[in-house]
Design a protein around this motif. Structure first.
Motif, PDB file in Angstrom:
ATOM      1  N   ASN A 173      19.094 -31.399  -0.564  1.00 57.76           N
ATOM      2  CA  ASN A 173      19.664 -31.342   0.788  1.00 57.76           C
ATOM      3  C   ASN A 173      20.636 -30.178   0.966  1.00 57.76           C
ATOM      4  O   ASN A 173      21.751 -30.322   1.476  1.00 57.76           O
ATOM      5  CB  ASN A 173      20.335 -32.680   1.127  1.00 57.76           C
ATOM      6  N   GLY A 174      20.185 -29.001   0.509  1.00 62.55           N
ATOM      7  CA  GLY A 174      20.929 -27.767   0.732  1.00 62.55           C
ATOM      8  C   GLY A 174      21.985 -27.436  -0.300  1.00 62.55           C
ATOM      9  O   GLY A 174      22.634 -26.389  -0.193  1.00 62.55           O
ATOM     10  N   ALA A 175      22.173 -28.280  -1.310  1.00 63.89           N
ATOM     11  CA  ALA A 175      23.194 -28.028  -2.321  1.00 63.89           C
ATOM     12  C   ALA A 175      22.558 -27.934  -3.707  1.00 63.89           C
ATOM     13  O   ALA A 175      21.698 -28.745  -4.058  1.00 63.89           O
ATOM     14  CB  ALA A 175      24.237 -29.148  -2.314  1.00 63.89           C
ATOM     15  N   MET A 176      22.992 -26.950  -4.509  1.00 64.21           N
ATOM     16  CA  MET A 176      22.546 -26.882  -5.884  1.00 64.21           C
ATOM     17  C   MET A 176      23.352 -27.894  -6.686  1.00 64.21           C
ATOM     18  O   MET A 176      24.579 -27.805  -6.766  1.00 64.21           O
ATOM     19  CB  MET A 176      22.736 -25.480  -6.474  1.00 64.21           C
ATOM     20  N   VAL A 177      22.674 -28.859  -7.286  1.00 68.05           N
ATOM     21  CA  VAL A 177      23.370 -29.971  -7.936  1.00 68.05           C
ATOM     22  C   VAL A 177      23.246 -29.941  -9.462  1.00 68.05           C
ATOM     23  O   VAL A 177      23.918 -30.724 -10.148  1.00 68.05           O
ATOM     24  CB  VAL A 177      22.849 -31.319  -7.399  1.00 68.05           C
ATOM     25  N   LEU A 178      22.404 -29.051  -9.989  1.00 63.50           N
ATOM     26  CA  LEU A 178      22.231 -28.963 -11.434  1.00 63.50           C
ATOM     27  C   LEU A 178      21.601 -27.622 -11.776  1.00 63.50           C
ATOM     28  O   LEU A 178      20.678 -27.174 -11.102  1.00 63.50           O
ATOM     29  CB  LEU A 178      21.330 -30.093 -11.940  1.00 63.50           C
ATOM     30  N   GLU A 179      22.119 -26.969 -12.817  1.00 64.82           N
ATOM     31  CA  GLU A 179      21.479 -25.777 -13.360  1.00 64.82           C
ATOM     32  C   GLU A 179      21.592 -25.819 -14.873  1.00 64.82           C
ATOM     33  O   GLU A 179      22.574 -26.327 -15.425  1.00 64.82           O
ATOM     34  CB  GLU A 179      22.077 -24.490 -12.780  1.00 64.82           C
ATOM     35  N   PHE A 180      20.571 -25.301 -15.543  1.00 68.19           N
ATOM     36  CA  PHE A 180      20.562 -25.323 -17.002  1.00 68.19           C
ATOM     37  C   PHE A 180      19.602 -24.261 -17.525  1.00 68.19           C
ATOM     38  O   PHE A 180      18.825 -23.670 -16.759  1.00 68.19           O
ATOM     39  CB  PHE A 180      20.163 -26.707 -17.529  1.00 68.19           C
ATOM     40  N   GLU A 181      19.678 -24.026 -18.827  1.00 70.31           N
ATOM     41  CA  GLU A 181      18.826 -23.043 -19.482  1.00 70.31           C
ATOM     42  C   GLU A 181      17.842 -23.764 -20.409  1.00 70.31           C
ATOM     43  O   GLU A 181      18.262 -24.488 -21.325  1.00 70.31           O
ATOM     44  CB  GLU A 181      19.664 -22.047 -20.290  1.00 70.31           C
ATOM     45  N   LEU A 182      16.572 -23.600 -20.151  1.00 69.84           N
ATOM     46  CA  LEU A 182      15.555 -24.200 -20.999  1.00 69.84           C
ATOM     47  C   LEU A 182      15.707 -23.704 -22.432  1.00 69.84           C
ATOM     48  O   LEU A 182      15.943 -22.525 -22.669  1.00 69.84           O
ATOM     49  CB  LEU A 182      14.164 -23.846 -20.478  1.00 69.84           C
TER      50      LEU A 182
END
Length: 230
Positions: A173-182
């Motif tokens: 809903n328009g917000a980045m809620v998680l980021e990570f590096e595989l």
């Protein structure tokens, strides 16, 4: 009874709202976006692990792809594989329902196709006792790192997955809620504590399919589109 009537009203409104979905604007076409669902049939999709069309539990109606509650259809995957991309879609679930989108999917690792972007009724579904099982998480591996509002069951949510090299982002809903590096130490440690700890290569970058799960609950999809990175 009252809650059932409210939910039926929400679904009716959702159908009206989706009267003409699955269209790309000229700007989107120029930017390289392509539809993964044409709103009419399941061209470009097949049953996971089989060269067969999706089962009867998947139904296209009113421009919406519906995973029916009482009829199994099997997990379905895109016929095409993808490397780096931005995948966007809209979805809703019934109260207490659980579903998800998996990506970097391989058919060679049986039972653990790929990472899952969780889609669930955060308020009343059974599988929400751990933060790693809420909507937009890397299911059972990483929780959301930014809290955001999930719409009420029966209302449309907007989601996005971005994969660029080893970098992954989950949006809701328009917000980045998680980021990570595989393949990072963080992801490897989290996988080792998850139910996927025995799956070789899980959480690492591959070129793979996108998969819609058949969890047995009703879920609706529309406006599924992808833009591959050059």
């Amino acid at each position: 009874m009252k809650s059932t009537l409210i939910f039926c009203a929400l679904l009716a409104a959702a159908v009206v709202q989706a009267a003409d979905p699955n269209k790309l604007t000229d700007d989107e076409k120029s930017a390289g976006w392509k539809l993964l669902f044409n709103g009419k049939d399941l061209s470009g999709w097949r049953t996971y692990g089989k060269q067969a069309p999706p089962g009867p539990g998947w139904k296209v109606e009113d421009g919406i792809l519906k995973k029916l509650e009482k009829q199994r259809g099997g997990d379905i995957v895109t016929e095409q594989k993808f490397d780096d991309y931005e995948f966007s879609w809209e979805w809703l679930v019934k109260p207490k329902a659980n579903n998800g989108v998996k990506y970097l999917v391989t058919e060679e690792r049986k039972g653990v196709p790929g990472p899952e972007y969780q889609m669930i009724d955060d308020k009343s579904a059974k599988d929400t006792l751990t933060p790693k099982h809420l909507t937009a998480t890397f299911y059972d591996v990483l929780p959301r790192t930014v809290d955001t509002s999930v719409k009420e069951a029966g209302e449309w949510n907007s989601s996005r997955i971005i994969v660029k090299g080893n970098h992954v982002e989950h949006w809701l809903n328009g917000a980045m809620v998680l980021e990570f590096e595989l393949g990072s130490p963080e992801v490897k440690a989290a996988v080792a504590k998850s139910k996927f700890k025995s799956a070789p290569g899980f959480g690492e970058k591959i070129i793979g399919h996108i998969l819609l799960t058949d969890h047995g609950d009703e879920a609706w999809f529309r406006n599924m589109k992808i833009r591959e990175s050059k």
